[in-house]
Structure formats: structure tokens, C-alpha cells
Design an enzyme around this catalytic site. Structure first.
Site, PDB file in Angstrom:
ATOM      1  CG  ASP B 404     -40.047  -7.346  -7.818  1.00  0.00           C
ATOM      2  OD1 ASP B 404     -41.108  -7.760  -7.116  1.00  0.00           O
ATOM      3  OD2 ASP B 404     -38.999  -7.543  -7.436  1.00  0.00           O
ATOM      4  CD  GLU B 433     -43.052  -4.617  -5.243  1.00  0.00           C
ATOM      5  OE1 GLU B 433     -43.371  -5.339  -4.138  1.00  0.00           O
ATOM      6  OE2 GLU B 433     -41.935  -4.469  -5.896  1.00  0.00           O
TER       7      GLU B 433
END
Lengths: 686, 686
Positions: B404, B433
Site C-alpha cells: 500500500d 500500489e
């Protein structure tokens, strides 16, 4: 130890950086441009001109980065020279840019420093804050950052910053209103002061990249090659330096600034070649100047028939007075009777039959030439001696060398020799005469050659010229490969010239002179339309000066001397033609017409050239030139001034009719004249 | 010491190489490709697949070069692994090529060795010699070279070569005729023997470049993201790992091979967000899984409502049995009540008011999330602890991590952590990401992320898709950036999907699945056509699972599950769709129709995809496909088989009529069927 060709990298070794690295370096320098092979070779630029550096820099998250361009001259005898810093500006897309101007020819280094700046990050965040509580806390954070800057400052600055920090802290503690706090915290002059004392403990540093700054002639030069031995005004008499001296005003008048001689050294007598490359010379044959060395001496000696060292120096002086530089040919090879062969037999390759291996590319043989053996055990002495040849002629006032077939000598030698010669004399220019494979030519340019011969002679059609010069102006070599284009050389009489049609000689000259900032011709053969080949389809001249004396009739009514003078005068008057980077081709709906534009760096000078490639027929067509691309309001009429014919045309819109009659002049060199209202008018868009 | 971003180079320092260098190294290695930033970062490839290396090598003059590709696995605990060598073959234009196949996932190094080979040079020259005297002398020279090779050989080879040398020498001395000498000198088997003992004293060595070999899933993967807490079949009940287990067969049946969960850890209670990102949670609100950490534990713990560690391991096993890998989310940030905040207050940034600085991008605030301070003094301990989180889940059987927002953490940390984790477990895959600026995304891919999210979601028109996927398949990132494209994520409900029209969901899925070998969807939202945004123009889902439990009606008659299963089955059956390098777009004379072709490496499998980008109207047009470019004789008819509809079309020539009705299926995925006569039929031309 084997040579390591590309820079080694610690990324290849699997170490655990957590132990040895400073993990708090959060700024990233992802690319520094320009650079040649990651810094293995220097980028080239011109001293006194702006050198622009771009870096890709960013960090994680939203913190503010500061990025500096660092540069310095290479260390000299006095030792390391401290780096200077120029703040870089963000262009967008994480690309930062700055420039500097190397003051004098020489070697430089440049690199990037970047760091996450807590003070600037704090300022940036504060500008976006709206909540009063947040602003109060931010003011307190800022007071701490400013105090830290004060701690790094000295004297008055330290006191000023400390006072600012206290004031901000106090205002925050006393719950001053948000507007007051923000105004105090964002004070512009104080921020500039604090920015002078940044926290650079965790800065990232790029590797340093090497840069070579040349003098202007490296970028813009106009060469004339002649055989001094053919300079005599009396047919059959061997020419001398004095004869050349008499020709200097005419050559200068044609607008040349480099006068280049084939080798001027004693010519071997053993295995001397005769006229038209005959295997056996006849009595009186003068041989090839590239068969260097005889009893009289070798590469540092002068052929007695040409004159003395003193006369050579006088010639150099006389040329200089007329704005002409003498360029010498460096051909590192020996005639069989060169003194080196006796003095240093170990520098040559000996065959089992007790003879020296002459130059050959089987089945071709060059019995009058012995190559050096660059793999000999005594290579250090060989390298040193060859470099001393360069030093010798530098000592005689020569600053330009045209190097014969550098690609048949060890690359490492050239890199060393050029670097060493230029360390003492950074104004020396080397032109590589390597008509060979692309990667080899590029390597020579990378390792130090200032200029390079090109394939121009064999690029004849509109498509060939467009592709090749687009590559030269915008391809991967732009940072190190400076083309020098020649419509002819003593070795290359292209088939296109065999007809002797003046329009062909004129169009090839205009192409060379306007497509490339560096160009040259081999004269007087060129301006006197010399065009007979030794045989059908041959690129060799008949009765080539390479093997015999020639006499030239400079008074010929067909001489292109005046035309060449005009073209070169245009080049000298127009900065647009003195560099290559702005070249772009313009569509013309006739494949016999080629058109292109160039502009000066400031966009003020724009030249549009159109050439008729067909030397026999009138050709006409429509040239596309977007007026906006040369700073002209598309609704306005503007003037183009043909600097060759002195005609002026009124143009409007994007399509312009062109008609070129090769029986008159096969080209337009058009200066774009327009009313300039404001700076944007100067724009020239690639 | 500051970080050095790019490899240092000795070219930047002005030394005199004549003293320290071996000047007899005449081979030049000018470039080694591929390479990322001159070896600063590894190139990526797949273990068990051919990795091709090209080098630009040459030397001065006409001597013959030998060039070797050298490669080895990185050093392991047992120490250095010796390099293996593969002879390189000249392709022309001084470009040499060879390949090797890294046997297993891991880190490798490759480089080039090149040397001027006197033996091969002698052979090459001899073949071109015609003069009898020359041949005799050449035979003597050869005898010397062969004797030298004998000196380097051992045992029988030594004796054989020595005998050959003597024979040749004797024949030359005895004036054997030229044909006899040439035949003896050019003996092929003996030459091969001599070539095994080359003189490599003066070989050039390139720097070694790093290579990462991944397992196949790095190149070809099909992802399905779901929130385990919404997996319960009972509305309102918190989902568990057991509920997910029950869903596994359906997910596997849809053809997915990676099942990715948002964070499964305890969720903070302090400043917990409510439904639809409300600032204050209501009683019973479950909070955001990305607000990691609470009294129950942090990044190594499991939210008790989901299940136990044992149940997680069981789930991993059950998934594996169905060909599904579990991928976990790595979000290195903390809820305010994460145990780290108390145990390691020094890992966070504290504000002057005694609170921890929460995440913000003013004026946006994320009060439920504390970022780590990567610049803290205790950074070594922080790095080690974060890496131990990865190690923990690797220990639990996880081999794929979706990271993330990696771009908001220090780049140096990721480079270190990924390298270290993969050193022990080279089969671990990291998906970055980072929906951020291009250079930042590329840097993350360079420093070690196996796959990367892309801008696909925002590339919607034919022109946008064509430009973007051309860049992804053929741009500068091909050696390190592996795109993973998603039509939706829990954070991105693109406006195109707001209508909920099935054709739009189908076309975006086909585009993702056929343009990119790696793709994924966030389900069940996708197959169940979830399409309501939180507000007009918002990319946030209404009632997003990020902040609440959801219940999904898998039995919906509108579910795309069967369609997705079909598309994924096609991907699995067709190697053409399992890599990106062969992608080329095909002209269609309708901007609502996009067409493109892909082929397998061997050219046997060719897939042509055509998608109707208009979800409302039938669109038709002519697709251009040169039959020769897919190995079809232009005069022959061939068949294309629509793998979606199972229709078959007979095509001939270069123009093909396409008509796609979005109310049925908005795409063709066409397998090209043709008779293959010989190898050239397999050709697929980029």
C-alpha cells in the site's frame, strides 16, 4: 588487470545496505542528463556558452525537495577546485533544470545534490493550512526549524534567525490570531535567509559526470584542404609553404577558417607509389604524403621541398593574421624507410621471413606503409613517442589535427593521447577521419575526438539526407558527436560529381554548409569542378594529388570561388547556421526539392534553406512552413530574403511556392524577416 | 556519508591511464543490453525462460574478435559461484548476441568478455589470401599461433596442436604448394580445438549487470481482491476466513490465481472512521482495515473476528489446493492505538502539543493513521521491525504482497527490504500500489517491486489506451516495470462504470485481461456490477467496504462471473496473452473500436482482440491486419475463431469487417488459425 569498460556498480554485489548506508537519505536522484554512457565519457559543450543540466529528482510523500546543480573545473596542478552550486528549478514531472557556463576550454565535472528540506516542507504545508489550531501548532514547529537554521548560521544571520524563531514561538504561545501567525511565519525575506542555512546532513549526491568544454571552432568551422606541393604557380614546380602563403588571401576571402594540409613530412622512397597509385614509382614521382618518413626524418620533420620549420611557423603566423588556422594531418604509420623502423623495430610486426608486415586488407596491399603494432611489449614507449608527435606540432603553433584512420589504431591510445594533449592545451581540436561502421565512429567521438567525418558524401537523395541529418541533429550522439561534412576529399570523388555539372557542385556545397555547422571541401579540386574519376564508378580522382603534383588554374571562369565565398559569408553572418540542434526539415511536395529550417539559440535568426537536388531541370513545388513556428503571426505577411540571390519574397500563410533553376542557382538560403513585437515572437519551435 | 545515486566512474577523474592501465586491451565493449541505469538496478526476467543479451563490441582495424557472455548466480552462503560462458554471435552492425536461461528464481549477474583473437584473425586473413608466397609466410605465422595454443592446452590436446603446428611449419619450409598449405592450415576440427585455448591475456571485461529472475506468476497473474469481512453468507454477520474458504471454489472457477485481501490485522479504535468515511464512527462500525493495530496486536496479528492464525494457515492451504495464492496487503502505518506507538514512540513524529503527527496532505487529514518517521534516529530498528513483518507472513505461507502506497515510505527502505526478503525467498512477489507520478512509479519498479499498478483505470479512449499500452509494452520500462492493470479497486470506481451498464464492465475487463498479462479486479463489486459512487463525479464507492461490512448476492442473474471465467480460461489457454512484449495495435476506421494483436514467443499462438468502447451502440468498421504479419500467406483464406462467442470467421486479405453489439458481447477475442507449412509461417512481426 582487464579493462573495465563500463562503470562498476555496488548494486551488482549483494550486500546488506542497512549496516553501512545512511538510511535517512530520502531524496532520490533518478537521472542526470545529459550524460554519455553513465559518465564513462564526457559530454561536449562550448566554453562561454550555457550548458543546461536536467535531473530527475523526487522523494517519498509530500515533502519539499531542494536540488542543486554542482559543477567545477577538473583538478589542476594546484589540486581540487571547489564545486560551485546553482539552485535547480522544477520544470514539472519531477524534472529539475539549471545551467552554468564553463568559462574556458577544459575539463569540468557536474553532479546533483538533493535533499528533503524540513524548513521548505514546513512552509509549503503552512500555506495550505486553514484550521487555527493547526496553524498555531505549525508556528511552533516552524520556530523549531528556524532555530535549527539559526544554529547553522553565523554572525548577524544567526541573530536574525534566532530572533525570528523566538518571535514566532512567542506569538504561538500567546495564541496570536491565525492571520498574524501566518504572516509572521511566512515572511519572505526571512525565509530566504533561513533557506541559506539548510540541513543537508541527509542529502543525496549523484555521481559526477565529466564535461569537456571546447572553444567555439569545435562547434562552427569551415575547412579547406589543399596539398601544399601543388600550390606552386609554375606548372611542374614543387609547391612550397611560401606558395601556400601567397594563396592565403584567396582562401580567406572564400570564407574558410581552417586550412588543412595532408602530411607535410618526408615521404618514403622504399616501395614508393607512382602516379595513379602505380605499384612502382617512376623517377621523379613524389609518392604519397601518407607514406611518412625517410632518411630526412619522420613525423616531426618537414619534407625539405616544402620548406623549413621556420617557414612553416611563418606560414602559421601569416594564416593566423587572416583568420585562418593551419590544421595538420596525423597519420600514425610509417614508410619502410622511416627512422622508427630502424630505431624501434619492436614497434612493428615482423614476419617469419624477416620482413615487416606492411598494411594490408587481403587481398589489398599497401607495401609503402607499415602500421605500428599497438600490442607490442614496448607499447608504453610507442604511445609516449606518438603523443610527442602531437606535442611537437602543438609547439609549432598547430591547434587543429585531422587524424587519419584513427579506427585502425588502438582506441585506448586515442583516449589517453587526446586527454593528455588537451590537459595542457584545451584549445586543441581533433577531427576523426573514420569512414567506418557507425558504432566505431561513435566510440571515437565519445573517447575524445572533437569532430567527426560523416557519411554525408553518400547521402544524396532527399530521404537519405533527411534521415541522416535528423539523426545527426537529434539522435543519441548529440552530446558527443560533432559532424563535419565534406562534399569531397582527396579519397572520395562521389559519382554524383563525375558529370562535372556546376549545379551539382553548388547544391552539395550548400547542403554541407547549411545542414552542418562544421563542413569542409578539398580544394582547389572542388571550386574548379575537378570531376574525372580514375575509372568508371571509381571514387578515386584521376591523376590524384595523392600521388603527383598538380597545377590549378585559379583564374578559370568556371571557378565556384565567388559562390563559395557568398555561402560562407552567409554562414558567418547567421548564428542559425553555426550549430545543428535546431535543424528541422520542412515538407515539400516534390522529392527533388529539400527544405529545412534552422534558428539561433535566441530564436532571433531564422534561416530556411531549399535546395534543388536535380542539377539538370527546373524544379518547383510547395514548401510548408508554419509561420507560428518561426515567430510570425499566421495572419501577417512576412518577408524572406534570399541571401544567395538577394531577392526578397513576401510570404503569408503556411504554403509557399518554390521554383529553383539549376542553371542559375540551385538553392535558396532564406533569412526570415519579421516584425518582432514581444519576446514570444522569437519563439522557434522544434 | 551521502548516498551515491549513480555508479561512480573513473572517467570523471583525470588520471593518466598509461601508467596503470594495460594498453594492449584492444577489444571494446561499448554497450551491454538490456541494463537498467548502467547496472544500478537489476533487469527482470523469468526463471526457466531464455534471457537474451546483446553487446556492442568491436576493435580497431580488421582483426577478429571473440566475445563471450558470462553469467552466474549471485554469491550465496557457500561463497562466489563461478561464471559460465556462452559464445556470442555477431548479428551485424557490431552487435553480438547470446542468451542463457536462469534455472531458478533468484539474483544473477551477467557481463561480457571480448578479446582480439590472433588465431582467428590469422585464419580469417588466410582464407582471403591468393598469393603463394603470402600463403607460405601465413602458414609459418599460423604455426607459431598454433604452437602458442598448444602451450596453453593440456594432455592430448596439447600434443595434437603441437603436431599440427610442426606439420604446418614443415610444409611451409618444404615449399608445399599453396592448396596443400591452405588445406592443412584451415583444417576445421583442428581449428575448433585450437579455439578452445585462446590467448585471453588482453581481454576486455564489461561491468557485471544485475539480473532478477522471478517465477512465472510475476509475468502472468490474474488477481481477485476481496474483503474477507464481507464474505459471510449471512447479511450483517462479520465474515471469517472460513467464509472465504467457502468462496474459494467459485473464485477459482472464475479463473483467478491470486486472491488478495486488504489488511487482516486488528483495526484501531482511536479516531476510527465510520461508514462512508465519516469522521466519527458509530457504535458497531468496523473501521478501515488500513488503520492497523489495536490492543489485540499490530501488523503480525490477525483481527480476531476473521479467525486465528491457524485458520489463516488452513485457508492458505485450501487456496493452494485450488491453484489460488493468497496475497496480503502491506500497509506500513499505524492506528493511534497500535502497540508500536507506545513501544516505539521514537518511530513517529511528535508535534509540539504532545500529540503524534497523523497522516495529512493539507487540508486533507487522516486522523486514524499515523505514518512512520523514516528519518528518526532509530531508523535501523524501524527498518528491521518492518522487514520482520514481511518475514512473519512469509513464514505463514504468503508469497505475494500488495504494498500500500510504497511511495510515501523511504525508497531506500524498500530496496533493502525487498532484496533481503527475496534473498531468502526468491519466489516472493511484490506489487506496488503507487498511483502517482511516472518517475516515482518507475523508481519503485527499478528498486525491486515485481509488478506495478498502472494508470489503466484512467485510460479510456482508443487513443489513450493505444498510447499507454504501447509505452508499457515497448517503452523504457520494459526491462523492469511489469504492469498489473485493474478496472476497479476499492479506492477507484471510475466514472465510466457509474452507469452500471454491463457492456462497460465487460469491455473494461476484456481490455485489462488481453492488453496486460497481469490484471486484477476488486470483487465481488466488479462481477456484481456495483457502480454507485459516494457522490456525483466521485471515485469512491457508496457504502464502501473500506468502512463497513457488505453482503453480496452471488446468485444475481446479472453477475459477470461466467463471462469472467470464460475470459480467464482464454488467457490460461493462450500463451499469446501471457506476456506483453508482442503487443501491437491494428488500425480500425472507427474510433469506438480498438483492435490489437499479441503472439506467443514462438509465434504459434496469435490472438487478435477487438473491443467496442461504446457500451450503448452497435459499432462496426474495418480492421487492418496484414496476413503476412501473423504468418498467413496473403493469398490464402484463414480462419479466426472468436473464443468468446465460439463463432468462426473466414478472413482473407488485409481488411476485415467487424461489427460488435454491446448488448450481446462488446468484444472479440480471436484466435488466428492457419495452416503452417514451414517455420517461417510462425513469424509474427512487430
Amino acid at each position: 588487470m582487464p579493462e573495465i569498460e563500463t562503470p562498476s556498480t555496488d548494486a551488482a554485489t549483494a550486500t546488506t545496505p542497512i549496516a553501512g548506508t545512511e538510511g535517512r537519505v530520502r531524496a532520490v536522484i533518478d537521472a542526470v542528463l545529459p550524460g554519455v554512457d553513465g559518465g564513462r565519457f564526457p559530454v561536449k559543450c562550448v566554453a562561454g556558452e550555457r550548458f543546461t543540466v536536467t535531473a530527475h529528482c523526487f522523494t517519498d510523500g509530500h515533502d519539499v525537495l531542494r536540488v542543486m546543480l554542482r559543477w567545477c573545473a577538473d583538478a589542476d596542478e594546484a589540486g581540487e577546485i571547489p564545486a560551485r552550486e546553482v539552485p535547480m528549478v522544477m520544470l514539472g514531472n519531477d524534472e529539475w533544470q539549471a545551467h552554468f557556463t564553463p568559462p574556458a576550454p577544459g575539463r569540468y565535472r557536474y553532479g546533483i545534490a538533493a535533499w528533503v528540506d524540513p524548513f521548505e516542507s514546513w512552509r509549503h504545508e503552512l500555506t495550505r493550512r486553514v484550521d487555527a489550531d493547526d496553524i498555531r501548532i505549525a508556528a511552533q514547529v516552524g520556530a523549531i526549524e528556524i532555530a535549527a537554521a539559526a544554529g547553522r548560521a553565523e554572525g548577524d544571520d544567526r541573530a536574525t534567525l534566532a530572533a525570528w524563531s523566538r518571535a514566532l514561538e512567542q506569538a504561538a504561545r500567546q495564541h496570536a490570531d491565525a492571520a498574524t501567525l501566518k504572516a509572521l511565519a511566512l515572511d519572505e525575506p526571512l525565509a530566504e535567509l533561513a533557506a541559506r542555512y539548510p540541513d543537508r546532513r541527509f542529502e543525496a549526491l549523484s555521481a559526477e559526470l565529466p564535461l569537456v568544454a571546447d572553444r567555439e571552432r569545435a562547434r562552427f568551422s569551415t575547412w579547406y584542404e589543399l596539398f601544399p606541393r601543388s600550390a606552386s604557380p609554375v606548372p611542374g614546380r614543387h609547391g612550397t609553404f611560401q606558395d601556400v602563403e601567397a594563396r592565403l588571401p584567396a582562401i580567406a576571402q572564400m570564407g574558410f577558417d581552417v586550412l588543412y594540409f595532408p602530411p607535410i613530412h618526408p615521404i618514403g622512397r622504399v616501395n614508393r607509389k607512382g602516379r595513379n597509385n602505380a605499384l612502382v614509382a617512376q623517377p621523379g614521382d613524389v609518392g604519397s604524403p601518407w607514406a611518412i618518413g625517410a632518411a630526412e626524418g619522420g613525423h616531426k620533420a618537414i619534407l625539405p621541398e616544402l620548406g623549413t620549420a621556420q617557414e612553416f611557423r611563418r606560414l602559421v603566423g601569416a594564416a593566423t593574421a587572416l583568420g585562418l588556422e593551419i590544421a595538420l594531418d596525423i597519420a600514425f604509420q610509417c614508410a619502410p624507410d622511416h627512422p622508427y623502423v630502424k630505431e624501434h623495430p619492436d614497434w612493428f610486426r615482423w614476419r617469419p621471413d624477416g620482413t615487416v608486415q606492411y598494411a594490408e586488407n587481403p587481398p589489398k596491399k599497401y607495401q609503402d606503409i607499415y602500421p605500428f603494432n599497438f600490442e607490442c611489449d614496448d607499447w608504453r614507449a610507442l604511445w609516449a613517442e606518438l603523443k610527442s608527435v602531437l606535442d611537437h606540432w602543438v609547439g609549432e603553433g598547430v591547434r587543429i589535427f585531422r587524424v587519419d584512420n584513427p579506427h585502425t589504431k588502438a582506441f585506448a591510445f586515442w583516449e589517453w593521447a587526446i586527454t593528455e594533449v588537451r590537459r595542457a592545451h584545451p584549445d586543441v581540436i581533433f577531427l576523426a577521419e573514420a569512414f567506418t561502421r557507425p558504432k566505431v565512429m561513435h566510440r571515437l567521438a565519445k573517447l575524445g575526438f572533437t569532430q567527426s567525418y560523416t557519411y554525408f558524401t553518400w547521402r544524396n537523395t532527399k530521404q537519405e539526407l533527411t534521415e541522416y541529418f535528423t539523426e545527426l541533429a537529434h539522435g543519441p550522439g548529440v552530446d558527443y558527436f560533432r559532424p563535419n561534412v565534406w562534399p569531397n576529399t582527396p579519397d572520395i570523388l562521389h559519382e554524383q560529381l563525375h558529370s562535372g555539372v556546376p549545379a551539382m557542385f553548388m547544391s552539395r556545397l550548400v547542403l554541407a554548409a547549411t545542414l552542418s555547422a562544421n563542413y569542409g571541401i578539398y580544394g582547389p579540386a572542388y571550386e574548379l569542378l575537378e570531376h574525372l574519376p580514375r575509372g568508371a564508378g571509381s571514387e578515386e580522382y584521376l591523376d590524384s594529388e595523392k600521388y603527383q603534383l598538380r597545377h590549378w588554374n585559379h583564374a578559370s571562369p568556371y571557378s565556384l570561388a565567388a559562390f563559395i565565398a557568398r555561402v560562407n559569408a552567409i554562414r558567418h553572418a547567421h548564428p542559425a547556421l553555426q550549430a545543428n540542434g535546431s535543424l528541422r526539415f520542412l515538407p515539400v511536395d516534390n522529392d527533388q526539392l529539400i527544405g529545412y529550417a534552422k534558428a539561433s539559440d535566441d530564436g532571433l535568426d531564422v534561416i530556411v534553406t531549399v535546395v534543388n537536388l536535380d542539377p539538370y531541370n527546373v524544379q518547383s513545388g510547395w514548401l510548408e512552413l508554419d509561420p507560428a513556428s518561426v515567430g510570425v503571426d499566421p495572419g501577417q505577411e512576412f518577408q524572406v530574403h534570399d541571401l544567395l540571390s538577394d531577392q526578397r519574397f513576401a510570404w503569408q500563410g503556411g504554403h509557399h511556392f518554390i521554383r529553383l533553376d539549376p542553371h542559375i542557382v540551385p538553392a535558396h538560403i532564406l533569412a526570415v524577416r519579421r516584425h518582432l513585437r514581444d519576446e514570444r515572437d522569437f519563439a522557434y519551435f522544434l
